[in-house]
Design an enzyme around this catalytic site. Structure first.
Site, mmCIF file in Angstrom:
data_model
loop_
_atom_site.group_PDB
_atom_site.id
_atom_site.type_symbol
_atom_site.label_atom_id
_atom_site.label_comp_id
_atom_site.label_asym_id
_atom_site.label_seq_id
_atom_site.Cartn_x
_atom_site.Cartn_y
_atom_site.Cartn_z
ATOM 1 N N HIS A 188 0.765 -1.290 0.008
ATOM 2 C CA HIS A 188 -0.024 -0.270 -0.037
ATOM 3 C C HIS A 188 0.832 1.290 -0.004
ATOM 4 O O HIS A 188 0.328 2.185 -0.375
ATOM 5 C CB HIS A 188 -0.967 -0.087 1.067
ATOM 6 C CG HIS A 188 -2.114 -0.878 0.811
ATOM 7 N ND1 HIS A 188 -2.224 -2.119 1.226
ATOM 8 C CD2 HIS A 188 -3.388 -0.725 -0.063
ATOM 9 C CE1 HIS A 188 -3.196 -2.831 0.669
ATOM 10 N NE2 HIS A 188 -3.918 -1.935 -0.078
ATOM 11 N N ARG A 296 -10.546 4.217 -1.203
ATOM 12 C CA ARG A 296 -10.095 3.194 -0.012
ATOM 13 C C ARG A 296 -10.640 3.976 1.266
ATOM 14 O O ARG A 296 -9.445 4.613 1.744
ATOM 15 C CB ARG A 296 -8.592 3.104 -0.223
ATOM 16 C CG ARG A 296 -8.068 2.211 -1.454
ATOM 17 C CD ARG A 296 -6.522 1.948 -1.363
ATOM 18 N NE ARG A 296 -6.422 0.864 -1.889
ATOM 19 C CZ ARG A 296 -5.865 0.813 -3.290
ATOM 20 N NH1 ARG A 296 -5.862 1.986 -4.016
ATOM 21 N NH2 ARG A 296 -5.527 -0.135 -4.108
ATOM 22 N N ARG A 332 -15.369 1.849 -1.396
ATOM 23 C CA ARG A 332 -15.291 0.449 -0.685
ATOM 24 C C ARG A 332 -15.246 0.684 0.636
ATOM 25 O O ARG A 332 -14.576 1.486 1.308
ATOM 26 C CB ARG A 332 -13.917 0.267 -1.323
ATOM 27 C CG ARG A 332 -13.412 -1.215 -0.366
ATOM 28 C CD ARG A 332 -12.307 -1.704 -1.020
ATOM 29 N NE ARG A 332 -11.266 -1.130 -0.375
ATOM 30 C CZ ARG A 332 -9.597 -1.467 -0.694
ATOM 31 N NH1 ARG A 332 -9.462 -2.339 -1.667
ATOM 32 N NH2 ARG A 332 -8.805 -0.681 -0.043
ATOM 33 N N GLU A 431 -11.420 -10.347 -5.475
ATOM 34 C CA GLU A 431 -10.145 -10.210 -5.067
ATOM 35 C C GLU A 431 -9.737 -11.431 -4.357
ATOM 36 O O GLU A 431 -8.497 -11.565 -4.026
ATOM 37 C CB GLU A 431 -9.832 -9.124 -4.310
ATOM 38 C CG GLU A 431 -10.503 -8.723 -3.100
ATOM 39 C CD GLU A 431 -10.075 -7.441 -2.512
ATOM 40 O OE1 GLU A 431 -9.102 -6.785 -2.702
ATOM 41 O OE2 GLU A 431 -10.916 -6.978 -1.594
ATOM 42 N N ASN A 454 -4.636 -6.842 -7.215
ATOM 43 C CA ASN A 454 -3.416 -6.920 -5.951
ATOM 44 C C ASN A 454 -3.710 -8.057 -5.338
ATOM 45 O O ASN A 454 -2.717 -8.802 -5.159
ATOM 46 C CB ASN A 454 -3.299 -5.686 -5.476
ATOM 47 C CG ASN A 454 -3.380 -4.176 -6.383
ATOM 48 O OD1 ASN A 454 -2.687 -4.378 -7.371
ATOM 49 N ND2 ASN A 454 -3.732 -3.342 -5.685
ATOM 50 N N ASP A 455 -4.890 -8.364 -4.895
ATOM 51 C CA ASP A 455 -5.093 -9.346 -3.741
ATOM 52 C C ASP A 455 -5.336 -10.607 -4.554
ATOM 53 O O ASP A 455 -5.024 -11.654 -4.191
ATOM 54 C CB ASP A 455 -6.122 -8.922 -2.766
ATOM 55 C CG ASP A 455 -5.599 -8.130 -1.685
ATOM 56 O OD1 ASP A 455 -4.393 -8.586 -0.980
ATOM 57 O OD2 ASP A 455 -6.424 -7.294 -1.112
ATOM 58 N N ARG A 465 2.059 -10.254 -1.018
ATOM 59 C CA ARG A 465 2.146 -9.017 -1.723
ATOM 60 C C ARG A 465 3.175 -8.056 -1.179
ATOM 61 O O ARG A 465 3.749 -7.166 -1.690
ATOM 62 C CB ARG A 465 0.855 -8.210 -2.144
ATOM 63 C CG ARG A 465 0.277 -7.876 -1.125
ATOM 64 C CD ARG A 465 -1.197 -7.417 -1.388
ATOM 65 N NE ARG A 465 -1.349 -5.828 -1.833
ATOM 66 C CZ ARG A 465 -2.575 -5.265 -1.864
ATOM 67 N NH1 ARG A 465 -3.668 -6.132 -1.574
ATOM 68 N NH2 ARG A 465 -2.647 -4.013 -2.204
HETATM 69 C C1 PEP Z 1 -6.645 -5.028 -4.946
HETATM 70 O O1 PEP Z 1 -6.551 -5.758 -3.996
HETATM 71 O O2 PEP Z 1 -6.409 -5.129 -6.100
HETATM 72 C C2 PEP Z 1 -7.087 -3.570 -4.374
HETATM 73 C C3 PEP Z 1 -7.448 -2.757 -5.226
HETATM 74 O O3 PEP Z 1 -7.210 -3.478 -3.264
HETATM 75 P P1 PEP Z 1 -6.201 -3.057 -2.068
HETATM 76 O O4 PEP Z 1 -4.996 -2.756 -3.208
HETATM 77 O O5 PEP Z 1 -6.660 -1.851 -1.596
HETATM 78 O O6 PEP Z 1 -6.076 -4.379 -1.223
HETATM 79 MG MG MG Z 2 -7.332 -5.676 -1.949
#
Ligand code: PEP
Ligand code: MG
Length: 543
Positions: A188, A296, A332, A431, A454-455, A465
């Site tokens: 993040h 977010r 979200r 995700e 990402n997740d 990650r």
């Molecule tokens: C993701 O997981 O791709 C996402 C957009 O949420 P975050 O990166 O905040 O976990």
């Molecule tokens: Mg995520």
């Protein structure tokens, strides 16, 4: 000149002086220095600042709590001037060739232990005071304090790693670039750097910090991931040229403002922006995003000392909706846990936080928390085009519980006579592989999907990650991930839902054609990527 290499997470160049980020209590770093006179001068100015602060506090205390209670601040000022205390700091800097912060921290420990070991209760109590003045002195020495705020120059923040909460609390007006020793591209902190539109290189390794001191000249090349310490003349000139080229390209992209996101053969796609706070709306509008595809919301909680109230959240959401003036805003719901920890939540430490008690799992377990956020969101829905989406979904039952809570909140607001939009779109993040695989069952329950790549990548490839060692194993174009996205897209459309992508992969222009062919309806990216993505869409032919 020394060159270190890491991962560039936002492609731009910055030239400026280093500011070594240090946590102000126990985590002061020991850094070897070559110029003790400079460290001693830093101590002198920090001391002057600390005395000024204490004198102001003393005066305020005299006015507000009386002489007896104010006396402690007088004692603190005396302690700061104490010869033994100052001699100890000076001698540690000179004999050990270490940074000022470290010398203060060691002196603080030594003196506090000495006081604590005394018989006399009054003297024992001085242990806390010496820690207090030392922490103030360290705070004055480090970047985020008034000492830095009084300067005029922006700095390159260098840290071992930055937690998202630390990143958000930095003064963004004062940060030229980030360099972190640890960290990975999908963390993040990296995402925040992209959102903030500043060059960043992460994962350069600990050796970088070991030889760095405050004020050293650095060049950060976010395109290549190179960081130059004390660069030579030739490198400086080359990098200045690169900066000029970047500025020219940025200028050219501005010509795409106001143009459609349409392919050569007429296919349209929405390009929205991701934000982490109300502050980013300026960047969203400057880059001409069609809406906000991911707000977010957990950053409202991270920036606050305690649970943000319904009223505070309502004000923030309403402001975003009003400033977006009718464009879509997808918020979200709270997604904390894993790398986003908040002290006042009192969550237990977990062995596998990414697979742990996070996001929707916390909201469904603590309905009061969830209800407060949803009330704030629905109240804000009266001021624009809101969408609400739920993170980390793995089952139909979780979605049904979310929808039931939305219904309950709508009924309450109706009973309270408060306006809201009953047609607010509701969606879920795709995700987890589970959500993608059962997307045929989830799609009929919602208005939209938003793929969190990402997740989805970390769970599909079983690669944490946050772990930079795994970068060589993370194939973001892995067929398994693309197949899961395609499956979700087909199931969304079969059931009358739309689908977007809001993970970092959405900004990867080498995949734009693939996403368009899959029928993805919306891509949501960090604001600086909106126009480059528009440029890519306009260059493609899909049929
Ligand atoms: C993701 O997981 O791709 C996402 C957009 O949420 P975050 O990166 O905040 O976990
Ligand atoms: Mg995520």
């Amino acid at each position: 000149m020394n060159v270190f290499h890491g991962k560039g997470v936002y492609g731009a160049v910055a030239i400026g002086r280093a500011s070594v980020f240090s946590r102000q209590s126990t985590e002061v770093r020991r850094i070897r220095i070559t110029d003790p006179a400079y460290e001693l001068s830093r101590i002198e100015s920090a001391k002057a600042q600390a005395l000024e602060e204490l004198s102001a506090i003393h005066e305020k205390a005299l006015r507000e709590v009386g002489e007896a209670n104010a006396e402690i601040f007088g004692i603190h000022m005396m302690m700061l001037e104490d010869d033994d205390y100052n001699d100890s700091i000076r001698s540690i800097i000179e004999t050990q060739s270490v940074n000022a912060e470290y010398a203060v921290a060691v002196t603080s420990d030594n003196f506090a232990e000495m006081f604590a070991a005394m018989e006399d209760a009054y003297m024992q109590a001085r242990a806390a005071d010496v820690r207090d003045i030392s922490n103030r002195l360290i705070a004055c020495l480090t970047g985020g304090t008034e000492a830095a705020a009084q300067g005029t120059d922006k700095r390159i923040v260098c840290a071992d790693d930055l937690a998202p909460s630390e990143t958000v609390s930095l003064d963004k007006e004062r940060v030229l670039a980030f360099v972190t020793a640890a960290g990975s591209a999908n963390s993040h902190t990296a995402i925040l750097a992209r959102n903030m539109n500043i060059p960043a290189v992460i994962g350069v390794g600990q050796a970088f910090l070991e030889q760095l001191s405050d004020g050293v000249l650095l060049i950060v090349d976010g395109h290549t991931g190179d960081v130059y310490v004390d660069p030579d003349e030739e490198t400086q000139q080359r990098m200045e040229q690169k900066m000029a080229e970047d500025a020219r390209k940025k200028q050219l992209l501005q010509e795409l403002r106001g143009k459609d996101n349409v392919t050569l053969d007429g296919r349209h796609i929405h390009i929205f922006a991701n934000i982490s706070g109300v502050d980013s709306i300026g960047a969203v509008l400057a880059n001409d995003a069609g809406g906000i595809g991911l707000f977010r919301s957990e950053f409202l909680y991270l920036e606050s000392e305690d649970y943000p109230t319904e009223e505070e959240q309502f004000t923030a959401y309403r402001k975003v909706l009003e400033r977006m003036a009718g464009r879509k805003v997808i918020v979200r719901t709270l997604d904390i846990g894993a790398d986003k920890q908040i002290g006042y939540f009192g969550l237990d430490k977990e062995d596998n936080p990414a697979l742990g008690f996070r996001a929707i799992r916390i909201c469904l377990t603590r309905p009061e928390l969830f209800r407060t956020q949803l009330r704030a969101l629905y109240r804000a829905s009266a001021y624009g085009d809101l969408g609400i989406m739920f993170p980390m979904i793995t089952s139909e039952s979780e979605v049904q519980q979310c929808l039931a809570m939305c219904k309950q909140v709508q009924n309450e607001l109706q009973a309270d006579g408060l306006p809201f939009d009953p047609d607010t779109e509701l969606g879920i993040m795709i995700e987890t592989p589970a959500a993608a695989v059962i997307s045929d069952r989830l799609a009929p329950l919602v208005d939209f999907f938003s793929v969190g790549t990402n997740d989805l990548t970390q769970y599909t490839l079983a690669c944490d990650r946050q772990n930079p060692r795994l970068e060589p194993f993370v194939d973001t174009h892995h067929e398994a991930i693309l197949r899961l996205i395609e499956m979700a897209a087909q199931n969304a459309h079969k059931n009358g839902a739309w689908i977007g992508i809001c993970g970092e992969l959405a900004a990867d222009v080498t995949l734009t054609e693939t996403f368009l062919r899959m029928g993805i309806d919306e891509l949501s990216v960090s604001p600086p990527f909106v126009l480059p993505l528009r440029e890519q869409v306009r260059s493609l032919r899909i049929e």
